[in-house]
Design a protein around this motif. Sequence first.
Motif, PDB file in Angstrom:
ATOM      1  N   GLU A 346       0.825  -1.205   0.000  1.00  0.00           N
ATOM      2  CA  GLU A 346       0.000   0.000   0.000  1.00  0.00           C
ATOM      3  C   GLU A 346       0.861   1.257   0.000  1.00  0.00           C
ATOM      4  O   GLU A 346       1.951   1.285   0.560  1.00  0.00           O
ATOM      5  CB  GLU A 346      -0.897   0.030   1.244  1.00  0.00           C
ATOM      6  N   TYR A 347       0.311   2.299  -0.616  1.00  0.00           N
ATOM      7  CA  TYR A 347       0.865   3.642  -0.454  1.00  0.00           C
ATOM      8  C   TYR A 347      -0.321   4.600  -0.476  1.00  0.00           C
ATOM      9  O   TYR A 347      -0.720   5.127  -1.519  1.00  0.00           O
ATOM     10  CB  TYR A 347       1.878   3.991  -1.545  1.00  0.00           C
ATOM     11  N   LEU A 348      -0.908   4.805   0.696  1.00  0.00           N
ATOM     12  CA  LEU A 348      -2.180   5.515   0.791  1.00  0.00           C
ATOM     13  C   LEU A 348      -2.116   6.997   0.455  1.00  0.00           C
ATOM     14  O   LEU A 348      -3.140   7.562   0.039  1.00  0.00           O
ATOM     15  CB  LEU A 348      -2.781   5.315   2.183  1.00  0.00           C
ATOM     16  N   PRO A 349      -0.982   7.701   0.603  1.00  0.00           N
ATOM     17  CA  PRO A 349      -0.992   9.123   0.231  1.00  0.00           C
ATOM     18  C   PRO A 349      -1.386   9.382  -1.219  1.00  0.00           C
ATOM     19  O   PRO A 349      -1.886  10.463  -1.541  1.00  0.00           O
ATOM     20  CB  PRO A 349       0.453   9.558   0.503  1.00  0.00           C
ATOM     21  N   SER A 451       8.097   9.666  -9.288  1.00  0.00           N
ATOM     22  CA  SER A 451       6.771  10.029  -8.791  1.00  0.00           C
ATOM     23  C   SER A 451       6.853  11.420  -8.194  1.00  0.00           C
ATOM     24  O   SER A 451       7.859  11.771  -7.569  1.00  0.00           O
ATOM     25  CB  SER A 451       6.329   9.032  -7.713  1.00  0.00           C
ATOM     26  N   PRO A 452       5.822  12.244  -8.350  1.00  0.00           N
ATOM     27  CA  PRO A 452       5.818  13.515  -7.628  1.00  0.00           C
ATOM     28  C   PRO A 452       5.761  13.254  -6.128  1.00  0.00           C
ATOM     29  O   PRO A 452       5.389  12.164  -5.683  1.00  0.00           O
ATOM     30  CB  PRO A 452       4.545  14.203  -8.134  1.00  0.00           C
ATOM     31  N   GLY A 453       6.128  14.249  -5.360  1.00  0.00           N
ATOM     32  CA  GLY A 453       6.146  14.080  -3.915  1.00  0.00           C
ATOM     33  C   GLY A 453       4.768  14.262  -3.297  1.00  0.00           C
ATOM     34  O   GLY A 453       4.033  15.189  -3.634  1.00  0.00           O
ATOM     35  N   PHE A 454       4.426  13.373  -2.374  1.00  0.00           N
ATOM     36  CA  PHE A 454       3.188  13.468  -1.611  1.00  0.00           C
ATOM     37  C   PHE A 454       3.521  13.934  -0.193  1.00  0.00           C
ATOM     38  O   PHE A 454       4.672  14.142   0.161  1.00  0.00           O
ATOM     39  CB  PHE A 454       2.479  12.113  -1.587  1.00  0.00           C
ATOM     40  N   THR A 589       7.075   9.112  -1.753  1.00  0.00           N
ATOM     41  CA  THR A 589       6.641   8.559  -3.031  1.00  0.00           C
ATOM     42  C   THR A 589       6.377   7.070  -2.848  1.00  0.00           C
ATOM     43  O   THR A 589       6.902   6.448  -1.914  1.00  0.00           O
ATOM     44  CB  THR A 589       7.694   8.733  -4.152  1.00  0.00           C
ATOM     45  N   PRO A 590       5.586   6.461  -3.744  1.00  0.00           N
ATOM     46  CA  PRO A 590       5.346   5.018  -3.645  1.00  0.00           C
ATOM     47  C   PRO A 590       6.503   4.180  -4.162  1.00  0.00           C
ATOM     48  O   PRO A 590       6.418   2.955  -4.176  1.00  0.00           O
ATOM     49  CB  PRO A 590       4.106   4.824  -4.523  1.00  0.00           C
ATOM     50  N   LEU A 591       7.585   4.836  -4.585  1.00  0.00           N
ATOM     51  CA  LEU A 591       8.721   4.107  -5.134  1.00  0.00           C
ATOM     52  C   LEU A 591       9.695   3.663  -4.058  1.00  0.00           C
ATOM     53  O   LEU A 591      10.733   3.088  -4.361  1.00  0.00           O
ATOM     54  CB  LEU A 591       9.426   4.968  -6.187  1.00  0.00           C
TER      55      LEU A 591
END
Length: 620
Positions: A346-349, A451-454, A589-591
């Motif tokens: 998961e990467y909820l942001p 990925s852009p930053g969350f 990021t989800p990476l």
Amino acid sequence: MYRTSGAPIELQLPPEDRESAPFTGWTRAHWEAVADHWLLGLRPHTSPGHAAVLPPASRLSVSGRRSDGLEGFARSFLAASARIAGARGADPENHAEWYAAGLAAAVEPGGPEAWAHAADTRRAPVEGPAQPIVEASAVAFGLALSREWLWDRLDEGVRQRLGAWLAHHASLQAWDNNWLLFTAITEAFCDSAGIPVARPHAEADVERVESWYLGDGWYNDGPLETQGRALDHYNSWVIHPYLWMWYRLRGDRAPADRRARYRERLAAFAGSYSRLFAPDGSPLFLGRSLAYRTAVLAGPWAAALEGVSPLAPGATRRLASGTMRYFTDRGAGSTGPLALGWTTGEYLPMVQGYSGPGSPYWAGIGMLGLSAPADHPLWTEPEQPQPSERNDTPATVALPDLGWLVATSRRHGVVRVVNHGTDHTRPGAAAPTGEGYGPVYARLGYTTHTSPGFGQAWSDGADGHLALVDAWERATTRGAIGGFAVRGEDVAASWHQPFIGGRALPGARVVTASVLHADAEVRCHLVDAPEGWTVREGGTLVATEAAEKPSLPAGGAAWAGDDRWRSVLAPLAGWSGARAETLPYGAVTPLGGGAEVPVLWAAGRPEGGRGVHVSVHALG
């Protein structure tokens, strides 16, 4: 039998075939193995009658558990129906029987697993979840694909009750965006099956969606005046496959000129969209609902199945297999159910509130190619290069109707989009601030490998953005795109008014022009700033495990990254005495791991007025 308890079973794939698939090694057998693994892996997470599928997740959607269970069934049925249809009756895992049982339980009168009926969105406030409108369309889409092996073999009573449930959702009025196609597909299937719909309106809804066509094969996701320039992967995972199915179900009843018009648009989309996939299979990280992952493949598959794709069948399969393998190799759906994230876990942001545990299984529409039989050219022709790896394809191409420049670095294998045309923001408004929205629309650049930053990175507003910063280090966000222009294949420009705290900053305006050269982008900013605000520009955020770097000497370039990716931001003009630094972050990021952004700060705090700042951005 598939194990229903204990640790998840690892995905087992057949040996690679580098003769027929020299780029990926994958054949139809690999796709069938992945489809079976996804579907069998969900069976331990279903209700006794199979009508509800609820894979493990750390949260439910805003629609609640009952709706989420329907969602898991309907979306996994997208993959199941393609698998069933393409196998032409061969069904060793009994997918058709399993989903038929679920359909029967879902419409059993007074049954414990009966599906909910969606609320009518025409009534304000909307009372109850509207989400079943979406899931009804997925059921209808899947039944249309697998009709001969599933719908036609259902008990007559089940068909009548299921038909009534579908007809209810076909009669509802959906939201004024891609949702119009959900009710349209459900109505079209009902019509094809002889099921009456009380208030048919699909013809008008489809034509309204067609009116949102912008060019280069792309549609805006709703009216410009309410949605802004909403350009994202919804073109491939809903708009094009659903329009394709709509015209297929309507057949000769659809006006010939409208069908011909759509076929031209689908062909154009396959040509432009296929440029957004890197050689390693990674798709562009842009827009909402990115947990749908391989749903990006539905548009290219639809164009190939319709026979209008500019890509050879072997090139379409190479692109699709590359992307499916990209996610599978990184753990998505390999050892357990697909999660609300990008690769594994998961990467909820990055996830929107409407997404629940079963939402990622919209990825199943990306298996649309499996609905073609094994003797179809998509499966018999050898793989051919996709656009991002062909030497006769320009490294840079403009999509002028979108306000995009697309650049492929053959040296680094990354595809970049210079974004002067999408913002998903109403004219005159600030960039969206809701969870999972702002970062994926409001940046000047997106790539296949970053990925852009969350989270904190989005709050700071540094990556991929030129901001005005006040004495308290509050940074402006990008307002709606006020206008844009594209010239040739390597120049694009746009302007916006900066916002702070949800309000336009008086006296502020930023005009940005991008010029592509080789693997670099030169950005020229004409900045109008009020007194007391300084200029800060950020480069591309990259995931990294590296430690924080010290600030570099004034006037020098800023850089971020590690041995995998290096993001560089160098001053060219208007940055005299500027400070270069690297901003470190955690898992924004989800990476995975940490992340860094290279940043340039203009010297001093200006008295206001107009200035020009020119910089070069590079990623490699």
